[in-house]
Design a protein around this motif. Structure first.
Motif, mmCIF file in Angstrom:
data_model
loop_
_atom_site.group_PDB
_atom_site.id
_atom_site.type_symbol
_atom_site.label_atom_id
_atom_site.label_comp_id
_atom_site.label_asym_id
_atom_site.label_seq_id
_atom_site.Cartn_x
_atom_site.Cartn_y
_atom_site.Cartn_z
ATOM 1 N N ASN A 150 0.746 -1.183 -0.052
ATOM 2 C CA ASN A 150 -0.144 -0.047 0.147
ATOM 3 C C ASN A 150 0.968 1.239 0.003
ATOM 4 O O ASN A 150 0.370 2.096 -0.589
ATOM 5 C CB ASN A 150 -1.063 0.108 1.077
ATOM 6 C CG ASN A 150 -2.134 -1.034 0.828
ATOM 7 O OD1 ASN A 150 -2.168 -1.400 -0.242
ATOM 8 N ND2 ASN A 150 -2.935 -1.268 1.950
ATOM 9 N N GLU A 151 2.046 1.360 0.805
ATOM 10 C CA GLU A 151 2.690 2.532 0.872
ATOM 11 C C GLU A 151 3.570 2.607 -0.472
ATOM 12 O O GLU A 151 3.657 4.080 -0.662
ATOM 13 C CB GLU A 151 3.777 2.314 1.995
ATOM 14 C CG GLU A 151 3.199 2.141 3.429
ATOM 15 C CD GLU A 151 4.063 1.911 4.394
ATOM 16 O OE1 GLU A 151 3.740 2.092 5.561
ATOM 17 O OE2 GLU A 151 5.231 1.832 4.272
ATOM 18 N N SER A 152 3.886 1.914 -1.272
ATOM 19 C CA SER A 152 4.509 2.150 -2.424
ATOM 20 C C SER A 152 3.388 2.649 -3.496
ATOM 21 O O SER A 152 3.816 3.315 -4.285
ATOM 22 C CB SER A 152 4.840 0.769 -2.926
ATOM 23 O OG SER A 152 6.032 0.293 -2.083
ATOM 24 N N VAL A 153 2.225 1.975 -3.630
ATOM 25 C CA VAL A 153 1.300 2.560 -4.191
ATOM 26 C C VAL A 153 0.871 4.094 -3.944
ATOM 27 O O VAL A 153 0.563 4.827 -4.742
ATOM 28 C CB VAL A 153 -0.281 1.844 -4.069
ATOM 29 C CG1 VAL A 153 -1.445 2.429 -4.601
ATOM 30 C CG2 VAL A 153 -0.044 0.544 -4.638
ATOM 31 N N ILE A 154 0.973 4.327 -2.664
ATOM 32 C CA ILE A 154 0.532 5.718 -2.281
ATOM 33 C C ILE A 154 1.505 6.736 -2.712
ATOM 34 O O ILE A 154 1.734 7.751 -3.515
ATOM 35 C CB ILE A 154 0.338 5.920 -0.798
ATOM 36 C CG1 ILE A 154 -0.827 5.379 -0.465
ATOM 37 C CG2 ILE A 154 0.522 7.493 -0.422
ATOM 38 C CD1 ILE A 154 -1.908 5.721 -0.889
ATOM 39 N N ASN A 155 3.024 6.212 -2.847
ATOM 40 C CA ASN A 155 4.111 6.921 -3.390
ATOM 41 C C ASN A 155 3.906 7.156 -4.902
ATOM 42 O O ASN A 155 4.341 8.094 -5.217
ATOM 43 C CB ASN A 155 5.525 6.123 -3.008
ATOM 44 C CG ASN A 155 6.120 6.552 -1.485
ATOM 45 O OD1 ASN A 155 5.622 7.242 -0.873
ATOM 46 N ND2 ASN A 155 7.266 6.056 -1.317
ATOM 47 N N TYR A 156 3.608 5.922 -5.400
ATOM 48 C CA TYR A 156 3.391 5.956 -6.840
ATOM 49 C C TYR A 156 2.313 7.081 -7.217
ATOM 50 O O TYR A 156 2.765 7.876 -8.239
ATOM 51 C CB TYR A 156 3.182 4.618 -7.475
ATOM 52 C CG TYR A 156 2.996 4.908 -8.994
ATOM 53 C CD1 TYR A 156 1.709 4.301 -9.318
ATOM 54 C CD2 TYR A 156 3.893 5.168 -9.915
ATOM 55 C CE1 TYR A 156 1.272 4.277 -10.635
ATOM 56 C CE2 TYR A 156 3.504 5.189 -11.381
ATOM 57 C CZ TYR A 156 2.321 4.915 -11.778
ATOM 58 O OH TYR A 156 1.941 5.188 -13.085
ATOM 59 N N LEU A 157 1.238 6.901 -6.687
ATOM 60 C CA LEU A 157 0.006 7.908 -7.047
ATOM 61 C C LEU A 157 0.406 9.265 -6.826
ATOM 62 O O LEU A 157 -0.015 10.116 -7.746
ATOM 63 C CB LEU A 157 -1.226 7.319 -6.057
ATOM 64 C CG LEU A 157 -1.854 6.356 -6.724
ATOM 65 C CD1 LEU A 157 -2.976 6.008 -5.943
ATOM 66 C CD2 LEU A 157 -2.198 6.562 -8.323
ATOM 67 N N MET A 158 1.171 9.553 -5.639
ATOM 68 C CA MET A 158 1.719 11.059 -5.482
ATOM 69 C C MET A 158 2.501 11.264 -6.509
ATOM 70 O O MET A 158 2.172 12.606 -7.076
ATOM 71 C CB MET A 158 2.426 10.933 -4.130
ATOM 72 C CG MET A 158 2.932 12.204 -3.631
ATOM 73 S SD MET A 158 1.706 13.521 -3.600
ATOM 74 C CE MET A 158 1.044 12.862 -1.865
ATOM 75 N N SER A 159 3.381 10.539 -7.024
ATOM 76 C CA SER A 159 4.398 11.054 -7.873
ATOM 77 C C SER A 159 3.767 11.333 -9.331
ATOM 78 O O SER A 159 3.805 12.351 -9.955
ATOM 79 C CB SER A 159 5.535 10.093 -8.485
ATOM 80 O OG SER A 159 4.980 8.903 -9.321
ATOM 81 N N ILE A 160 2.461 10.481 -9.589
ATOM 82 C CA ILE A 160 1.505 11.049 -10.670
ATOM 83 C C ILE A 160 0.701 12.257 -10.496
ATOM 84 O O ILE A 160 0.574 13.199 -11.351
ATOM 85 C CB ILE A 160 0.930 9.795 -11.245
ATOM 86 C CG1 ILE A 160 1.708 8.333 -11.566
ATOM 87 C CG2 ILE A 160 -0.050 10.191 -12.393
ATOM 88 C CD1 ILE A 160 2.766 8.550 -12.658
ATOM 89 N N ALA A 161 0.187 12.364 -9.086
ATOM 90 C CA ALA A 161 -0.761 13.179 -8.879
ATOM 91 C C ALA A 161 -0.028 14.801 -8.987
ATOM 92 O O ALA A 161 -0.586 15.715 -9.422
ATOM 93 C CB ALA A 161 -1.304 13.166 -7.644
ATOM 94 N N LEU A 162 1.422 14.676 -8.674
ATOM 95 C CA LEU A 162 2.349 15.669 -8.797
ATOM 96 C C LEU A 162 2.215 16.397 -10.099
ATOM 97 O O LEU A 162 2.534 17.583 -10.312
ATOM 98 C CB LEU A 162 3.635 15.727 -8.202
ATOM 99 C CG LEU A 162 3.717 15.412 -6.567
ATOM 100 C CD1 LEU A 162 5.112 14.906 -6.080
ATOM 101 C CD2 LEU A 162 3.316 16.681 -5.756
ATOM 102 N N ASP A 163 2.185 15.621 -11.199
ATOM 103 C CA ASP A 163 2.079 16.217 -12.566
ATOM 104 C C ASP A 163 0.541 16.330 -12.865
ATOM 105 O O ASP A 163 0.450 17.470 -13.367
ATOM 106 C CB ASP A 163 2.226 14.814 -13.541
ATOM 107 C CG ASP A 163 3.860 15.098 -14.050
ATOM 108 O OD1 ASP A 163 4.495 14.237 -14.686
ATOM 109 O OD2 ASP A 163 4.299 16.323 -13.820
ATOM 110 N N LYS A 164 -0.389 15.379 -12.814
ATOM 111 C CA LYS A 164 -1.453 15.511 -13.442
ATOM 112 C C LYS A 164 -2.447 16.228 -12.525
ATOM 113 O O LYS A 164 -3.231 17.057 -13.190
ATOM 114 C CB LYS A 164 -1.937 14.197 -13.526
ATOM 115 C CG LYS A 164 -1.188 13.014 -14.333
ATOM 116 C CD LYS A 164 -1.133 13.580 -15.645
ATOM 117 C CE LYS A 164 -0.257 12.670 -16.530
ATOM 118 N NZ LYS A 164 -0.238 13.212 -18.063
#
Ligand code: KAF
Ligand code: ZN
Length: 592
Positions: free
Chosen positions: A407-421
């Motif tokens: 779960n924590e890696s998923v949140i990290n990943y989604l954060m990195s995409i959200a910082l763009d999108k």
């Protein structure tokens, strides 16, 4: 009427063929100038633009000799309607000198922007690409960031403020000649949607809660990094701390905001440098993704004629990336000052998406060689980039060593995409809110900058880190304003690309969560996308959208579904916090 339609169809075939040849010459002249800015090349480009505009105006004139509005053949009517819309070339009919002034102002403003530099006390000068872009992405020094931020605006916006004022009035005169209220009215007509502005506002409102939560979370992390005292009590984030010259995408400050430390890095820039990536290799990766879907590969002319990196022979170029159609079904190019970063790998896919669209609709008559609407053209490459960015895909192409999907890696990943999108949404929305206001007269010249910062503070929740006044012209520090390139297309694209992603993931039988979907090698998904791209602008965009997604409407549901886990996590993080900001900019930064 039958025989007239027959005659009209023949005339259209000839007109489209002639248009192809005229546009080829125009594109060559524009390309030569953009990749080698000289006075001579500028004059050559100017003359080619005049010839092309005169061709368009004459074709529109000749089209009136057909009673095409009464034609029974809807495709003929559609082609005639498009040929009749000549854009700013309508000004030629009224006043050729004014038209020449209009296009020379745009060239002048775009050149000022492209030649912009910021020099420090020691006389070291940085261009926007790569120097200032790298600085804004990597520096964690408040005042160093501020010098670059202010210096860039002094070197660009301030210099074109009066030119822009003159441009606006000439552009509006042309729009009126072309049958529209003003330039903004003309630009919105490309979406052929009666309540377009209402739909945009509705989409923005649906995505706003996600942006507010991301903004609050990022602000807290930035306060911890730079110190609370540097943040205005109004709740805004100083605009120069977000890793980007315009605060339009925040992925470069992932290291400051990452939710869970110690997870495998999602920033593959170091790995790209470690593996000695070259721009050519970045373009090959993207080309391979397209062909894995069964879509068209880049033709040899593309590799022979493109400019994939900034020249080192002293030539001045327009570095802002772009993709070029030479309208001869063979010559397609990208011009990009590619840096070896993840950001630029995404941009490579964005530009390649434009060329793939060109390749797919190249058999259409020239009048239809455009996106279904401009947002479609901006979305193609970004759709593929959503798959490329997944940890599993990055691992598959050797840019990530190991993948963990706790779960924590998923949140990290989604954060990195959200910082763009997600970070982009308010910026993509406000750019043309400002311009439409300037064009329709509700934003006066005397308050260009004040109204710009009102929108920046209201929608983005970012504030100027230093005093601004009316001799500044901060909108002019963003390429699309001096280059006169509309911007709402990117906001539309950010909504559409998640709708396309969701639909293509279903077609590719990707059953996991949407944010982990990778359509790589799915020829079914490729065929569905390709069949829509082949239409070009020959059908109304809702029909093109329906061919891929099954719906005829833009919808924020796909982007909200994609980020759902992050939305839930952010709400917990921000519990008890104020996640809004006062609408007005901090007053101390604005002096009229
Ligand atoms: O400006 C671009 C990329 C350049 C482009 O590909 O959109 C380019 C802009 C341009 C350049 C010269 C003349 C007109 C437009 N657009 C194209 O090359 C293009 C436009 C329409 C059809 C085909 C190609 N992206 C925007 C928004 C964005 C999009 C995606 C990721 C990040 C950022 C930006 O950087 O602010
Ligand atoms: Zn684009």
């Amino acid at each position: 009427i039958k025989s007239e339609q027959g005659r009209a169809a023949q005339w259209l075939r000839d007109a489209n063929d002639r248009a192809g040849r005229v546009y080829y010459n125009l594109q060559v002249a524009r390309w030569v100038y953009a990749t080698n800015i000289t006075k001579f090349n500028g004059e050559r480009q100017h003359n080619a633009s005049i010839m092309s505009a005169e061709f368009d105006r004459e074709a529109a004139e000749n089209a009136t000799s057909f009673a095409w509005e009464n034609f029974t053949d809807s495709d003929l009517r559609r082609q005639f309607r498009k040929i009749s819309d000549v854009g700013s070339a309508a000004l030629l009919r009224k006043d050729k000198a004014k038209y020449e002034r209009l296009i020379s102002l745009v060239t002048k403003m775009e050149t000022t922007y492209s030649e912009g530099q910021v020099c420090d006390k020691k006389g070291t000068c940085l261009d926007l690409e790569p120097g200032l872009t790298r600085l804004m992405a990597t520096s964690r020094n408040y005042s160093e960031l501020l010098d670059a931020w202010k210096g860039w605006r002094d070197a660009t916006g301030r210099k074109i403020r009066d030119d822009y004022k003159e441009f606006v009035s000439l552009s509006n005169e042309a729009a009126v000649e072309n049958g529209y209220r003003d330039t903004g009215d003309y630009w919105r007509s490309w979406y052929d949607t009666a309540d377009f502005r209402d739909q945009l506002e509705q989409l923005y409102e649906e995505m706003k809660p996600l942006y507010l939560n991301l903004h609050a979370y990022v602000k807290n992390k930035l306060k911890a990094k730079y110190g609370e005292s540097l943040f205005p009590p109004s709740g805004h984030i100083p605009a120069h701390l977000l890793g980007n010259m315009w605060a339009q995408s925040w992925n470069n400050i992932f290291d400051i905001v990452e939710p869970f430390a110690g997870k495998p890095s999602v920033d593959v820039t170091p790995k790209m440098k470690e593996l000695n990536y070259t721009p050519r290799r970045m373009f090959n990766i993207s080309d391979e993704f397209f062909t894995s879907l069964g879509l068209e590969a880049m033709p040899q002319e593309f590799w022979d004629h493109s400019m994939l990196e900034k020249p080192t022979d002293g030539r001045k170029v327009v570095c802002h990336a772009s993709a070029w159609d030479f309208y001869n079904k063979k010559d397609f190019r990208i011009k990009q000052c590619t840096d070896i970063t993840m950001d630029d790998l995404i941009t490579v896919h964005h530009e390649m998406g434009h060329v793939e669209y060109y390749l797919q609709y190249k058999e259409q008559p020239v009048v239809y060689r455009r996106g279904a609407n401009p947002g479609f053209h901006e979305a193609v490459g970004d759709v593929l980039a959503l798959s490329v960015s997944t940890p599993t895909h990055l691992k598959e192409i050797g840019l990530l060593d190991n993948v963990t999907n706790d779960n924590e890696s998923v949140i990290n990943y989604l954060m990195s995409i959200a910082l763009d999108k997600i970070a982009f949404i308010p910026f993509g929305y406000l750019m043309d809110q400002w311009r439409w206001g300037v064009f329709n007269g509700s934003i006066k010249f005397e308050e260009y900058n004040k109204e710009w910062w009102k929108l920046r503070c209201k929608y983005q929740g970012v504030s100027p880190p230093i005093h601004r006044n009316e001799s500044d012209f901060d909108p002019g520090a963003k390429y699309h304003i001096p280059a006169n390139t509309p911007y709402i297309r990117y906001f539309v694209s950010y909504v559409l690309q998640f709708q396309f992603h969701e639909a293509l993931c279903n077609t590719a039988n990707q059953t996991g969560p949407l944010h982990m979907c990778d359509i790589y090698r799915s020829t079914e998904a490729g065929a569905k996308l390709g069949n829509m791209l082949k239409l070009g602008s020959s059908k109304p965009w809702p029909e093109a959208l329906e061919k891929v997604t099954g719906t005829r409407n833009m919808s924020a549901n796909a982007i909200l579904l994609y980020f759902k886990p992050l939305i839930d996590w952010l709400k917990v993080q921000n519990q008890g916090q104020t996640i809004t900001w006062s609408e007005e900019c901090p007053i101390e930064y604005y002096t009229t």
